[in-house]
Design a protein around this motif. Sequence first.
Motif, PDB file in Angstrom:
ATOM      1  N   ALA A 127      38.999   2.291 -12.414  1.00 16.64           N
ATOM      2  CA  ALA A 127      39.165   1.377 -11.426  1.00 16.64           C
ATOM      3  C   ALA A 127      39.601   0.143 -11.600  1.00 16.64           C
ATOM      4  O   ALA A 127      40.398  -0.372 -10.903  1.00 16.64           O
ATOM      5  CB  ALA A 127      37.789   1.209 -10.929  1.00 16.64           C
ATOM      6  N   THR A 128      39.745  -0.201 -13.015  1.00 21.37           N
ATOM      7  CA  THR A 128      40.204  -1.486 -13.168  1.00 21.37           C
ATOM      8  C   THR A 128      41.203  -1.443 -14.149  1.00 21.37           C
ATOM      9  O   THR A 128      41.707  -2.207 -15.114  1.00 21.37           O
ATOM     10  CB  THR A 128      39.103  -2.252 -14.067  1.00 21.37           C
ATOM     11  N   TRP A 129      42.143  -0.200 -14.236  1.00 22.55           N
ATOM     12  CA  TRP A 129      43.225  -0.159 -15.238  1.00 22.55           C
ATOM     13  C   TRP A 129      44.420  -1.094 -14.877  1.00 22.55           C
ATOM     14  O   TRP A 129      44.508  -1.500 -13.761  1.00 22.55           O
ATOM     15  CB  TRP A 129      43.738   1.263 -15.041  1.00 22.55           C
ATOM     16  N   GLU A 130      44.951  -1.525 -16.274  1.00 19.12           N
ATOM     17  CA  GLU A 130      45.981  -2.682 -15.973  1.00 19.12           C
ATOM     18  C   GLU A 130      46.940  -2.430 -15.027  1.00 19.12           C
ATOM     19  O   GLU A 130      47.624  -1.263 -14.628  1.00 19.12           O
ATOM     20  CB  GLU A 130      46.721  -2.666 -17.347  1.00 19.12           C
ATOM     21  N   ARG A 131      47.001  -3.593 -14.083  1.00 19.34           N
ATOM     22  CA  ARG A 131      48.112  -3.585 -13.069  1.00 19.34           C
ATOM     23  C   ARG A 131      47.945  -2.681 -12.095  1.00 19.34           C
ATOM     24  O   ARG A 131      49.080  -2.052 -11.678  1.00 19.34           O
ATOM     25  CB  ARG A 131      49.627  -3.568 -13.802  1.00 19.34           C
ATOM     26  N   THR A 132      46.931  -2.081 -11.682  1.00 22.15           N
ATOM     27  CA  THR A 132      46.809  -1.121 -10.765  1.00 22.15           C
ATOM     28  C   THR A 132      46.956  -1.686  -9.201  1.00 22.15           C
ATOM     29  O   THR A 132      46.016  -2.819  -9.098  1.00 22.15           O
ATOM     30  CB  THR A 132      45.355  -0.543 -10.769  1.00 22.15           C
TER      31      THR A 132
END
Length: 423
Positions: free
Chosen positions: A124-129
Amino acid sequence: MAGAPRKFQSALYYHNPVRLVRMRSESNDSKTPVSKRVSRKIRVSILGSTGSIGTQTLEIARLFPDKIDIVALSGGKNVGLLEQQAKEFLPECVVIGSSEAGKGAQSRFSCPVFVGEKELARAATWERTDIVVTALVGALGLLSTVAAIKTGCRVALANKETMVIAGDLIQDLAMKFGSEIIPIDSEHSAIFQCLLGESKSEISRLILTASGGPFRERALNTFGSISKKEALSHPNWEMGPKITIDSATMMNKGLEVIEARWLFDIPQDKIDVVIHPQSIVHSMVQFVDGSTKAQLGVPDMKVPIQYALSTPSRWPASHPVVSWQEDQKMTFSSPDPIRYPGLLLAFEALRIGGSMPCILNAANEVAVHLFLTDKISYQSIPSLVRRVMDHCSEHEEFSIEARLESDRKARRVAEELAGTANH
């Protein structure tokens, strides 16, 4: 009063048709609108990629490889399907929610793999999503949705339980962190589209449509013999088992009423439900001048999924369309509360307010699971939910943690009342 509307600005913006849709540029500038962002692929993370909504989201990704980049996938126990998806879409990370199923699975993937329910927030918080599609079933999706909101990204919401458990808190968080919530449910997507460019003060009623499920015309005196196979045979929609059972009891529509109350900041006495067996009209909005807007289309979840990814644009696609040259029969009627007890229970929970919608949802999840595992009958689903609601008192709880504790307590009570608790 527990059920009274709270005073907050909805995270949905009615007046501007383009709205305050935000997408991150390569420089991670979260204030760049979609209409002005640099030309690049949209980075999408899918929570629940092996379920019905998740797999259909990936179908949309296949249609638009030049527009969508799948950067994170998460699944539960179906590691085999998750592995196939990872090989095709080459995500930057994979999360396996089931610790048991995830044992030793890391070697099967070419990207970083994280195992356990607590790791779902990584996807849910993966980089630059840019967009997180929350398609996890049940209360499990709540914390991951909260994590996504706190990044300020767009949340394409298919997990209705998130808004049922903590809709008031979720909208406050969305406003605080500048996150936009776009509903994927066909009914809420329809209302969302009907409200674009409209003023909230001019809304008279929201009207959610319901197919009536597989038992719309079944004799009430035969409900005692309803089998699992019959309950899982929805006439119109292709959905997962839990939501299909909820459609039969119409608890699904009841949860959607609660969700609509918070998504659109509309009090419950302005939300109606009508039976529409053809499932062509997905929902309607009635305005103070007597006019009504409706969104129509063939029953196909890929359309609202695609819209949640593309809005404010509409991407050309070859989805099935209604043939208006042919005779189209459209009928509407009021739902029978005896045939559909779940709807009545949901309206009651919303009226009581506080933690009661959370208690309702938890009890229903347990009851449906017990039915699907052949431990209780179909008719026992709403009766067990009623008993749990009577047993648990509601509280005004203004934190996610407190709501989750109410959720856990209601589940324990449901198991105990059903006689299936582990001692």
